[in-house]
Design an enzyme around this catalytic site. Structure first.
Site, PDB file in Angstrom:
ATOM      1  N   ARG A 105      -3.726  -5.840  -6.405  1.00 28.46           N
ATOM      2  CA  ARG A 105      -2.995  -4.841  -7.186  1.00 28.46           C
ATOM      3  C   ARG A 105      -2.444  -5.484  -8.449  1.00 28.46           C
ATOM      4  O   ARG A 105      -2.538  -6.688  -8.647  1.00 28.46           O
ATOM      5  CB  ARG A 105      -1.864  -4.228  -6.357  1.00 28.46           C
ATOM      6  CG  ARG A 105      -0.787  -5.227  -5.933  1.00 28.46           C
ATOM      7  CD  ARG A 105       0.281  -4.542  -5.100  1.00 28.46           C
ATOM      8  NE  ARG A 105       1.406  -5.429  -4.815  1.00 28.46           N
ATOM      9  CZ  ARG A 105       2.505  -5.055  -4.172  1.00 28.46           C
ATOM     10  NH1 ARG A 105       2.618  -3.819  -3.738  1.00 28.46           N
ATOM     11  NH2 ARG A 105       3.482  -5.909  -3.955  1.00 28.46           N
ATOM     12  N   CYS A 109      -3.378  -5.636 -17.917  1.00 30.39           N
ATOM     13  CA  CYS A 109      -2.563  -6.232 -18.976  1.00 30.39           C
ATOM     14  C   CYS A 109      -1.796  -5.122 -19.679  1.00 30.39           C
ATOM     15  O   CYS A 109      -2.388  -4.113 -20.084  1.00 30.39           O
ATOM     16  CB  CYS A 109      -3.460  -6.979 -19.969  1.00 30.39           C
ATOM     17  SG  CYS A 109      -2.593  -7.594 -21.432  1.00 30.39           S
ATOM     18  N   ASN A 141       4.853   0.515 -10.040  1.00 35.75           N
ATOM     19  CA  ASN A 141       5.438  -0.122  -8.861  1.00 35.75           C
ATOM     20  C   ASN A 141       5.705  -1.598  -9.148  1.00 35.75           C
ATOM     21  O   ASN A 141       4.776  -2.338  -9.492  1.00 35.75           O
ATOM     22  CB  ASN A 141       4.499  -0.025  -7.653  1.00 35.75           C
ATOM     23  CG  ASN A 141       5.135  -0.521  -6.367  1.00 35.75           C
ATOM     24  OD1 ASN A 141       5.885   0.199  -5.720  1.00 35.75           O
ATOM     25  ND2 ASN A 141       4.846  -1.759  -6.003  1.00 35.75           N
ATOM     26  N   GLU A 142       6.962  -1.987  -9.046  1.00 34.65           N
ATOM     27  CA  GLU A 142       7.364  -3.396  -9.119  1.00 34.65           C
ATOM     28  C   GLU A 142       6.785  -4.121 -10.334  1.00 34.65           C
ATOM     29  O   GLU A 142       6.043  -5.090 -10.223  1.00 34.65           O
ATOM     30  CB  GLU A 142       6.972  -4.133  -7.826  1.00 34.65           C
ATOM     31  CG  GLU A 142       7.689  -3.637  -6.604  1.00 34.65           C
ATOM     32  CD  GLU A 142       7.265  -4.362  -5.326  1.00 34.65           C
ATOM     33  OE1 GLU A 142       7.966  -4.209  -4.311  1.00 34.65           O
ATOM     34  OE2 GLU A 142       6.230  -5.084  -5.361  1.00 34.65           O
ATOM     35  N   GLU A 313      12.839   0.087  -1.223  1.00 39.46           N
ATOM     36  CA  GLU A 313      12.145  -0.535  -0.098  1.00 39.46           C
ATOM     37  C   GLU A 313      13.109  -1.497   0.591  1.00 39.46           C
ATOM     38  O   GLU A 313      13.509  -2.495   0.000  1.00 39.46           O
ATOM     39  CB  GLU A 313      10.898  -1.296  -0.563  1.00 39.46           C
ATOM     40  CG  GLU A 313       9.841  -0.416  -1.214  1.00 39.46           C
ATOM     41  CD  GLU A 313       8.603  -1.192  -1.625  1.00 39.46           C
ATOM     42  OE1 GLU A 313       8.416  -2.330  -1.126  1.00 39.46           O
ATOM     43  OE2 GLU A 313       7.824  -0.675  -2.446  1.00 39.46           O
ATOM     44  N   TRP A 321       4.357 -11.774   3.601  1.00 38.65           N
ATOM     45  CA  TRP A 321       4.016 -12.482   2.374  1.00 38.65           C
ATOM     46  C   TRP A 321       4.812 -13.753   2.118  1.00 38.65           C
ATOM     47  O   TRP A 321       4.503 -14.485   1.177  1.00 38.65           O
ATOM     48  CB  TRP A 321       4.182 -11.545   1.176  1.00 38.65           C
ATOM     49  CG  TRP A 321       5.433 -10.716   1.194  1.00 38.65           C
ATOM     50  CD1 TRP A 321       5.540  -9.423   1.621  1.00 38.65           C
ATOM     51  CD2 TRP A 321       6.747 -11.093   0.766  1.00 38.65           C
ATOM     52  NE1 TRP A 321       6.838  -8.967   1.497  1.00 38.65           N
ATOM     53  CE2 TRP A 321       7.600  -9.981   0.972  1.00 38.65           C
ATOM     54  CE3 TRP A 321       7.284 -12.263   0.232  1.00 38.65           C
ATOM     55  CZ2 TRP A 321       8.955 -10.011   0.660  1.00 38.65           C
ATOM     56  CZ3 TRP A 321       8.641 -12.294  -0.083  1.00 38.65           C
ATOM     57  CH2 TRP A 321       9.461 -11.170   0.139  1.00 38.65           C
ATOM     58  N   GLU A 361      -1.390  -5.918   4.093  1.00 32.37           N
ATOM     59  CA  GLU A 361      -0.037  -5.801   4.645  1.00 32.37           C
ATOM     60  C   GLU A 361      -0.026  -5.451   6.130  1.00 32.37           C
ATOM     61  O   GLU A 361       0.964  -4.929   6.635  1.00 32.37           O
ATOM     62  CB  GLU A 361       0.763  -4.776   3.843  1.00 32.37           C
ATOM     63  CG  GLU A 361       1.050  -5.241   2.415  1.00 32.37           C
ATOM     64  CD  GLU A 361       1.915  -4.263   1.642  1.00 32.37           C
ATOM     65  OE1 GLU A 361       2.148  -3.138   2.134  1.00 32.37           O
ATOM     66  OE2 GLU A 361       2.353  -4.634   0.533  1.00 32.37           O
ATOM     67  N   GLN A 362      -1.079  -5.773   6.857  1.00 29.96           N
ATOM     68  CA  GLN A 362      -1.106  -5.388   8.267  1.00 29.96           C
ATOM     69  C   GLN A 362      -0.074  -6.134   9.105  1.00 29.96           C
ATOM     70  O   GLN A 362       0.278  -5.689  10.204  1.00 29.96           O
ATOM     71  CB  GLN A 362      -2.507  -5.567   8.851  1.00 29.96           C
ATOM     72  CG  GLN A 362      -3.131  -6.912   8.651  1.00 29.96           C
ATOM     73  CD  GLN A 362      -4.578  -6.941   9.129  1.00 29.96           C
ATOM     74  OE1 GLN A 362      -4.819  -6.947  10.334  1.00 29.96           O
ATOM     75  NE2 GLN A 362      -5.528  -6.940   8.218  1.00 29.96           N
ATOM     76  N   HIS A 364       3.005  -6.593   7.956  1.00 32.40           N
ATOM     77  CA  HIS A 364       4.294  -6.129   7.434  1.00 32.40           C
ATOM     78  C   HIS A 364       4.812  -5.018   8.337  1.00 32.40           C
ATOM     79  O   HIS A 364       4.194  -3.976   8.490  1.00 32.40           O
ATOM     80  CB  HIS A 364       4.109  -5.616   6.003  1.00 32.40           C
ATOM     81  CG  HIS A 364       5.391  -5.413   5.255  1.00 32.40           C
ATOM     82  ND1 HIS A 364       6.410  -4.594   5.697  1.00 32.40           N
ATOM     83  CD2 HIS A 364       5.829  -5.955   4.087  1.00 32.40           C
ATOM     84  CE1 HIS A 364       7.402  -4.620   4.834  1.00 32.40           C
ATOM     85  NE2 HIS A 364       7.072  -5.446   3.852  1.00 32.40           N
TER      86      HIS A 364
END
Length: 631
Positions: A105, A109, A141-142, A313, A321, A361-362, A364
């Protein structure tokens, strides 16, 4: 405004047959908000121009029919694969010139004009379609997560040259401002100016700082384009979810275009990968999180949101991570939630609703396991949902102390840290920790604050460039201002000013020489504590309230101004804060390790971040617990 809870949900990950049951369970849990859509571009537009929006319409209807309010994210953090076929040069390049490509993700640029147009287009499409159905928005996002602000691509190079020409007007003015006579670095044209990477040794710090400012401005402009598209079709408030210790862009500048600031709080992951704590500290708080890191960001984003902020979140269990990913102690999810509310949060949303059984992310955790059985955090979320029903409304905490945080200063320290372990963020966080150990509420203040008179004490450490407007505001306030270290050490173009710093009106002090210290070579203070990392030799006629054992001044006060010319260790910081609080009639507390206090207009909160029971002035606090008291 009532305190509320929410979660993050990905209907595109699950069979449509379970959406209704998921929504029912969310509502039964007591949730109000559900964020969706921020990673769904490939399902919304599987090929160029092939818009598939009906499924999202149905998902929003299911959630709304259950009484849940939707936060819809623009999907621009995950451009689909066909986008790279269309614009193969849209990806960012790292400082070594390597592409940061497709397969996860944030693979874009900020300077790429083609992708910027695609971003505006998809934002316009979903705003037109769903603007009347959603209760709030999230842009992208972020921003900045995974080091994705600074790009060394051709698109960034050309945009940077245009930015420089707009800023300096002529290349001669730029050469003079940057001191390019040094090492024959002078330019004849703006299109000769490259990016400050791949140089033989370090680039000109003025060049590097300018590129940092440009990169931040690109994020602000990118975000504003999305905001403009949303506002043309929706009256719902707009937010962005910032990340912990991501400082490559100015969050205050982005926040000026938004109604709500949110951030993503992962206490255990952050302790492992970005707090900068010692191994001993990490072991002591491995399952609880650092006692101050989350609180600092709560206060920071309350400032970014001008009083309105959420946790978008909230970590509910082990993440995937960090270098190590332990489970939180029982009670910590409840503590983290109430800590956010105590700092003025309107909403806390748990990430995520159901743990994903596939992809990155499994591992998480979510509120549900992949088989839809409740995970441990669900019990604590349910407990908080019950508690907030009869809790007072959101109350903005009152503070006697303000602490200035400036992203431009963070970039300057990153460009010229002068010591391997030194950072502006670390310096400010150490001041914040000392204030919290003293039991104080703290307001984080942006550098464009015009009036500091509501505070008894304002701390302004590490402002390498002190802008004229901020300098005047600090000189004119009746609050006690404590500056340093490195205050005013550079002008806006990274030159050393004359007279030498700090050049503070009303303070007879000059930094004659400075040094950075090895971690194993602290300078002891007379009476306890030490200088660590950074030491300034001060020329002053003012008596010092902190000195080295050899008698060299470290901290001085004259009337309502102080200068602290060194980075102090924990004991030194505590002594300095206690001296300033005593001087300004600010009541402090001697708190046990891991215990923190927070006061609002209506409540007092005592947080025990320790894994054992702790005795306090209000009695014993259970491990990993929060105690609420009405005022």
């Amino acid at each position: 405004m009532k305190r509320t809870l929410g979660t993050c949900y990905y209907p595109e990950h699950w069979d449509e047959e379970i959406w209704v049951e998921d929504a029912r369970r969310m509502a039964d849990l007591g949730l109000t908000w559900v964020r969706i859509g921020e990673f769904a571009w490939s399902r919304l537009e599987p090929s160029p121009g092939d818009l598939q929006l009906d499924w999202l319409d149905r998902a929003i209807d299911v959630l709304n029919d259950a009484g849940l309010s939707v936060v819809l994210g623009t999907p621009t953090a995950t451009p689909p694969r066909w986008m790279l076929d269309k614009y193969p040069d849209m990806i960012a390049l790292d400082a070594d010139g390597k592409p940061r490509g497709f397969g996860s993700r944030r693979h874009y640029c900020f300077s790429h004009a083609g992708f910027r147009e695609e971003s505006k287009r998809i934002t316009r499409i979903i705003a037109e379609r769903f603007g009347h159905k959603v209760a709030a928005w999230q842009t992208d996002n972020e921003y900045g997560c995974h080091d994705t602000v600074i790009s060394y691509s051709d698109a960034a190079r050309v945009a940077f040259q245009d930015w420089l020409q707009a800023r300096y007007g002529t290349v001669e003015a730029l050469n003079k401002a940057w001191g390019n006579i040094f090492w024959s670095m002078e330019y004849d044209r703006f299109d000769q100016i490259g990016l400050p990477n791949l140089t033989v040794t370090e680039p000109n710090p003025a060049h590097a700082q300018a590129f940092r400012r440009f990169s931040s401005d690109q994020v602000v402009a990118f975000n504003r384009e999305q905001v403009d598209e949303i506002r043309a079709h929706s009256t719902a408030p707009i937010s962005h979810n910032y990340m912990g210790r991501v400082t490559d862009f100015d969050h205050f500048a982005v926040g000026k275009d938004l109604e709500i600031a949110t951030w993503d709080s992962y206490p255990l992951g952050f302790l492992e990968d970005r707090v900068g704590a010692s191994p001993e500290h990490q072991r002591a708080f491995a399952r609880q999180g650092d006692p101050d890191f989350q609180a600092f960001h709560h206060d920071l984003y309350r400032a970014v949101g001008r009083g309105r902020w959420w946790v978008m979140e909230q970590q509910p269990g082990p993440v995937n991570w960090a270098p190590h990913n332990p489970s939180p102690l029982p009670g910590m999810v409840r503590l983290w939630t109430w800590e956010a509310f105590a700092h003025g949060a309107e909403a806390v949303c748990y990430f995520r609703w159901r743990q994903a059984p596939f992809a990155q992310e499994q591992l998480h955790s979510g509120l549900l396991r992949p088989d839809s059985v409740e995970a441990p955090a669900m019990t604590e979320a349910r407990e908080v949902a019950s508690e907030i029903k009869n809790a007072p409304e959101v109350s903005i905490p009152c503070a006697d102390v303000g602490l200035i945080f400036d992203y431009d200063a963070d970039w300057a320290w990153a460009v010229q840290p002068h010591g391997a372990e030194l950072s502006y963020f670390g310096l400010v966080l150490d001041h914040y920790r000392a204030l919290r150990r003293a039991g104080l509420n703290v307001d984080i203040l942006p550098p464009d604050t015009q009036n500091f008179d509501d505070y008894k004490l304002v701390l302004a450490p590490g402002l390498m460039h002190l802008p004229d407007g901020l300098r005047r505001a600090l000189e004119q306030t009746k609050a006690h201002v404590a500056y340093g270290p490195r205050t005013g050490a550079r002008d806006q173009d990274f030159r050393m000013p004359v007279p030498l710093p700090p050049a503070i009106c009303g303070l007879d002090v000059t930094v004659a020489r400075l040094e950075s210290l090895r971690p194993d070579c602290p300078i002891p203070l007379a009476g306890g504590g030490a200088v660590q990392g950074y030491f300034e030799e001060l020329e002053t006629g003012i008596a010092a309230f902190l000195s080295t054992e050899s008698g060299m001044p470290v901290a001085i006060t004259s009337d309502n101004r102080s200068y602290i010319g060194s980075w102090l260790d924990t004991d030194g910081m505590d002594r300095m804060i206690q001296e300033l609080c005593t001087l300004n009639n600010i009541q402090t507390h001697a708190l046990p390790i891991g215990v923190r206090i927070r006061r609002t207009e209506t409540e007092e909160f005592w947080f025990n971040h320790c894994s054992t029971s702790v005795e306090t002035e209000i009695g014993p606090l259970a491990p990993a617990s929060v105690t609420r008291r009405s005022l």
